[in-house]
Motif scaffolding. Sequence first.
Motif, PDB file in Angstrom:
ATOM      1  N   PHE A  24       0.776  -1.446  -0.182  1.00  0.00           N
ATOM      2  CA  PHE A  24       0.252   0.158   0.089  1.00  0.00           C
ATOM      3  C   PHE A  24       0.840   1.275  -0.119  1.00  0.00           C
ATOM      4  O   PHE A  24       0.475   2.153  -0.815  1.00  0.00           O
ATOM      5  N   SER A  25       2.158   1.129   0.841  1.00  0.00           N
ATOM      6  CA  SER A  25       2.935   2.429   0.747  1.00  0.00           C
ATOM      7  C   SER A  25       3.931   2.427  -0.604  1.00  0.00           C
ATOM      8  O   SER A  25       4.730   3.490  -0.615  1.00  0.00           O
ATOM      9  N   GLY A  26       3.696   1.798  -1.496  1.00  0.00           N
ATOM     10  CA  GLY A  26       4.772   1.540  -2.646  1.00  0.00           C
ATOM     11  C   GLY A  26       4.287   1.662  -3.966  1.00  0.00           C
ATOM     12  O   GLY A  26       5.052   1.506  -4.592  1.00  0.00           O
ATOM     13  N   PHE A  27       3.203   2.429  -4.133  1.00  0.00           N
ATOM     14  CA  PHE A  27       2.772   2.367  -5.498  1.00  0.00           C
ATOM     15  C   PHE A  27       3.571   3.424  -6.319  1.00  0.00           C
ATOM     16  O   PHE A  27       3.629   3.395  -7.499  1.00  0.00           O
TER      17      PHE A  27
ATOM     18  N   THR B  12       5.950  11.116  -6.991  1.00  0.00           N
ATOM     19  CA  THR B  12       7.005  11.270  -6.488  1.00  0.00           C
ATOM     20  C   THR B  12       7.452  10.385  -5.288  1.00  0.00           C
ATOM     21  O   THR B  12       8.311  10.027  -5.160  1.00  0.00           O
ATOM     22  N   HIS B  13       6.419  10.480  -4.440  1.00  0.00           N
ATOM     23  CA  HIS B  13       6.587   9.666  -3.136  1.00  0.00           C
ATOM     24  C   HIS B  13       5.298   9.503  -2.492  1.00  0.00           C
ATOM     25  O   HIS B  13       4.213  10.260  -2.921  1.00  0.00           O
ATOM     26  N   THR B  14       5.284   8.608  -1.474  1.00  0.00           N
ATOM     27  CA  THR B  14       4.213   8.503  -0.577  1.00  0.00           C
ATOM     28  C   THR B  14       4.492   8.524   0.821  1.00  0.00           C
ATOM     29  O   THR B  14       5.658   8.307   1.392  1.00  0.00           O
TER      30      THR B  14
ATOM     31  N   ARG C  20      -2.325   6.773   3.525  1.00  0.00           N
ATOM     32  CA  ARG C  20      -1.225   6.975   2.451  1.00  0.00           C
ATOM     33  C   ARG C  20      -1.584   8.397   1.709  1.00  0.00           C
ATOM     34  O   ARG C  20      -2.736   8.621   1.529  1.00  0.00           O
ATOM     35  N   THR C  21      -0.562   9.197   1.598  1.00  0.00           N
ATOM     36  CA  THR C  21      -0.790  10.480   1.044  1.00  0.00           C
ATOM     37  C   THR C  21       0.202  10.200  -0.289  1.00  0.00           C
ATOM     38  O   THR C  21       1.166  10.069   0.079  1.00  0.00           O
ATOM     39  N   LYS C  22      -0.261  10.093  -1.448  1.00  0.00           N
ATOM     40  CA  LYS C  22       0.309  10.185  -2.657  1.00  0.00           C
ATOM     41  C   LYS C  22       0.591  11.495  -3.216  1.00  0.00           C
ATOM     42  O   LYS C  22      -0.230  11.985  -3.394  1.00  0.00           O
ATOM     43  N   TYR C  23       1.848  11.737  -3.494  1.00  0.00           N
ATOM     44  CA  TYR C  23       2.453  13.119  -3.986  1.00  0.00           C
ATOM     45  C   TYR C  23       2.496  12.629  -5.694  1.00  0.00           C
ATOM     46  O   TYR C  23       3.522  11.824  -6.066  1.00  0.00           O
TER      47      TYR C  23
ATOM     48  N   ALA D  47      -0.312   2.052 -15.322  1.00  0.00           N
ATOM     49  CA  ALA D  47       0.393   1.666 -14.245  1.00  0.00           C
ATOM     50  C   ALA D  47       0.804   0.331 -14.238  1.00  0.00           C
ATOM     51  O   ALA D  47       2.017  -0.171 -13.741  1.00  0.00           O
ATOM     52  N   LEU D  48      -0.284  -0.560 -14.518  1.00  0.00           N
ATOM     53  CA  LEU D  48      -0.154  -2.107 -14.617  1.00  0.00           C
ATOM     54  C   LEU D  48       0.997  -2.471 -15.676  1.00  0.00           C
ATOM     55  O   LEU D  48       1.563  -3.630 -15.676  1.00  0.00           O
ATOM     56  N   GLU D  49       0.824  -1.716 -16.815  1.00  0.00           N
ATOM     57  CA  GLU D  49       2.031  -2.129 -17.974  1.00  0.00           C
ATOM     58  C   GLU D  49       3.433  -1.725 -17.335  1.00  0.00           C
ATOM     59  O   GLU D  49       4.289  -2.537 -17.867  1.00  0.00           O
ATOM     60  N   ASN D  50       3.411  -0.758 -16.588  1.00  0.00           N
ATOM     61  CA  ASN D  50       4.656  -0.470 -15.779  1.00  0.00           C
ATOM     62  C   ASN D  50       5.201  -1.690 -14.901  1.00  0.00           C
ATOM     63  O   ASN D  50       6.346  -1.977 -14.857  1.00  0.00           O
TER      64      ASN D  50
END
Length: 152
Positions: free
Chosen positions: A38-41, A49-51, A62-65, A143-146
């Motif tokens: 959950f913390s690593g998207f 940039t980060h979570t 989680r806050t996704k930036y 995202a899933l292709e990545n």
Amino acid sequence: MKTLQPDTLIRNPSGAPIVACVTVNCSAACLWQLVGQFSGFDAFIPQMTHTEMTGTGVGALRTKYFRDGHRVVEQLNSWDEHTMHMTWTTIYNTLGIARLWAAMHVEALGTECSKVTWTIIAEPVDVTQVGFEAFVQGFAYSALENVRRLLG
């Protein structure tokens, strides 16, 4: 004077699920190690940039930036390492999404082949917005292709 009663702004979205899935040439455990954190998207979503995390486990936030300045705050609703499945809800964002619920699930298709499915149910703030579903579908699939490129 009226007596105050419990209330909330959080409610589940309605609408048809938007589903993105890819098959990856790696074990399900390896795939879950990437998409089940959950913390690593930010590891597979290059727009981030980060979570930052508040708390751990179910109920954590989680806050996704994002690189363009947007932010999304989400709460982990469920997480099961055994079934490789988790769900979360967006509780704040600057993207124009009114409500969003999502699930990530990994399943083994063989010893070195697995599938990840990202299911999203979302409502835009502006219900007249054209292309909202296509944007969400494209974002999840990209995202899933990545993920496939990283692990395949």
